[in-house]
Design an enzyme around this catalytic site. Sequence first.
Site, PDB file in Angstrom:
ATOM      1  N   SER A  66       0.830  -1.201   0.000  1.00  0.00           N
ATOM      2  CA  SER A  66       0.000   0.000   0.000  1.00  0.00           C
ATOM      3  C   SER A  66       0.870   1.258   0.000  1.00  0.00           C
ATOM      4  CB  SER A  66      -0.909   0.001   1.230  1.00  0.00           C
ATOM      5  OG  SER A  66      -1.635   1.205   1.320  1.00  0.00           O
TER       6      SER A  66
ATOM      7  N   GLU B 138       5.429   2.657  14.431  1.00  0.00           N
ATOM      8  CA  GLU B 138       6.462   1.657  14.145  1.00  0.00           C
ATOM      9  C   GLU B 138       6.063   0.723  13.009  1.00  0.00           C
ATOM     10  OE1 GLU B 138       9.411  -1.580  16.326  1.00  0.00           O
ATOM     11  OE2 GLU B 138       8.224  -0.182  17.519  1.00  0.00           O
TER      12      GLU B 138
END
Length: 253
Positions: A19, A46
């Site tokens: 993505s 993260e």
Amino acid sequence: KAQPRQTFHKEKLEELAKSIKSNGIIQPVVVRESNKEGIYELVAGERRWRAARIAGLTKIPAVVRDIDEKQNVILAILENMQREDLSPIEEAMGINKMISAYQFTQQEAADVLGKSRVYITNSLRLLKLPDEIQNHLSNGKISSAHARALINVEGKNRQIELCEKIINQGLSVREAEVLANKNKKLVKKLNKKKRKLAEVNADIKAAQEELIAKIGTKVSINGTENQGKIEIDYYNTAELNRIIDALRKIEDK
């Protein structure tokens, strides 16, 4: 970084990386300045940072925030709790760190995280379970509701045994609760039996000591409250006659 998340699923990171390759990073990560000049510490994001590395990015958008260690922990927990794939154990460990390290009450933690006090309490209770069960919960083999059913089961080994039964037999939460309650009733019954036996043993011991005092030799009583035997030791004929005389005196009284 005060990262409550301990497990990052490879497949989901790769999906996010694809993505990012197609659309870029829509939401920047949050960082703060560290004690070392020119070095920044990741506060939130993260998963995005890891996925960006998989996607081959060398730079990602970031927002620099001036926050202390306490705020750092809170932000990290908040971000991760908003994601469904944070395991219940990771969440509980994050909440526990917030409470233990920064003297939050459970109500204060609930207010900060937007959760109920009961939710916080139930979450922290999961950390009392054996590591084996916590691992099963983290790996998705059992749910939080399954785990909570095991909390009140007496004995670590018994908890693990019932957990394995839940997994192997694919028991529902309701079935797990029934299983735990049956175990609780069984333990209660066994404990009652042990207490009764202890009381009987105490009575037998008292009777044994009384006979020793009256007869003046070794006496052993073995049995239950309903049946048993009394053994009286003697070492010669004179001793035997003395014991018989002592018993007659008891009978006369």
